[in-house]
Scaffold this motif. Structure first.
Motif: not given
Length: 350
Positions: A198-220
């Motif tokens: 019951r919330t919206l994408t615009t109400n996201v406070l913290w959104r850390n993204e990770y990827s194993t490819t290193g193309r998006v966000g923090v590489p993992m």
């Protein structure tokens, strides 16, 4: 001179307000010591923030075997939580970093004994290295009043292992990690989860993204369930104003992981990233004195000391809590700029 007595209810309100905003550094006795410029724990407002804890004890000794190491890690977390006058049941959010995701089943057996009911929402990430050669690192957020912690079961978010789909504290929602094979799948999951919560994408406070490819966000180095993408989320049911790198929920400001690719040594990039974060905080009337927690993703853990020296220069008083990991095998450094450090922060205005 006439004195006017304030009503008892108003006096109590003033006392509670002053107490709720007090910033208190938590340092447990006879526990693992910080290995960098950070505080073990900080209690402010309704929350306790705990620095990333590894598997070494108060004497810097590491037990043998992943089960014993996991137990020591949890004991280190528990020592800070207990010193703040809370229990492990007060924990609402957990970041779990593993050097080997293959250790997760053994980690889970020990982990579950510390959270027999209403476990926190949790994000699990496979990293390359952590300080002091630790194999497991955990950082948590706990709520002051246990009655404010409400588990939220979401059909659209199946938590991985011993975790709750989400934990709500008032209007704030701490969600377990989202994992996917493609960006389309991840976005679809995100939309379904937020709709059910019951919330919206615009109400996201913290959104850390990770990827194993290193193309998006923090590489993992690795993500659970052979995923290539993951997301760590904290949301609110309140409508938020449009913001840049940071979003605010009342007096709490969340800034997702930022990088600044400039040529030069890691010290220069730390300065650049911190400058970027400083500008973002200023937009909310805050500064580094308000920073309560940080996540540092370092390209090479061998540069831990160099990063610490520059990072520490931004904090005049007791530094915030902190979690530091090397998320991915270090990048090859040739000509041109490469992201050597990424930093995320949480600040609370008193």
């Amino acid at each position: 001179m006439k004195h006017t007595l304030l009503p008892l209810s108003l006096l109590l309100l003033l006392a509670v307000t002053a107490f709720a905003q007090e910033r208190k550094v938590i340092v447990p006795a006879n526990a693992a010591k910080p290995v960098g410029p950070y505080s073990p724990g900080i209690m402010i407002g309704d929350y306790l923030y705990v620095s990333g804890q590894g598997v070494r004890d108060a004497n810097s000794q590491m037990p043998e075997g992943i089960s014993a190491q996991t137990r020591q890690c949890l004991e280190n977390v528990k020592a800070i939580v207990t010193a703040a006058g809370l229990t492990m049941e007060h924990v609402v959010h957990m970041q779990l970093y593993l050097e080997r995701l293959s250790d997760l089943p053994a980690v889970e057996k020990v982990y579950a004994t510390y959270f027999p009911k209403n476990p926190p929402a949790r994000v699990i990430l496979g990293v390359a290295k952590m300080p002091t050669d630790t194999t497991v690192e955990m950082t948590v957020v706990a709520v002051r009043n246990l009655g404010d912690k409400k588990p939220l079961a979401l059909k659209s978010l199946r938590p991985l292992g011993h975790a709750s789909s989400a934990i709500t504290v008032s209007n704030r929602i701490y969600l377990s990690g989202l994992y996917a094979a493609t960006a389309v799948e991840l976005l679809s999951k995100l939309q379904s989860i937020l709709k059910e919560a019951r919330t919206l994408t615009t109400n996201v406070l913290w959104r850390n993204e990770y990827s194993t490819t290193g193309r998006v966000g923090v590489p993992m180095r690795e993500l659970p369930e052979q995923a290539t993408l993951a997301m760590s989320l904290i949301a609110t049911r309140q409508n938020l104003k449009e913001g840049g790198a940071c979003r605010a929920d009342g007096k709490t400001i969340y800034c997702a992981a930022q990088s600044y690719e400039v040529e030069g040594a890691v010290q220069e990039q730390v300065k650049a990233v911190m400058g970027k974060l400083q500008s973002s905080l200023a937009a909310y009337g805050a500064n580094f004195a308000h920073v309560t927690a940080s996540n540092v993703f370092l390209d090479d853990i061998g540069e831990f000391r160099l990063m610490n020296e520059t990072y520490a220069s931004f904090f005049a008083a007791a530094p915030p809590t902190r979690t530091t990991v090397q998320p991915f095998p270090k990048a090859e450094r040739g000509k041109g700029a490469t992201a050597l450090v990424r930093i995320a922060i949480v600040a609370v205005k008193e």
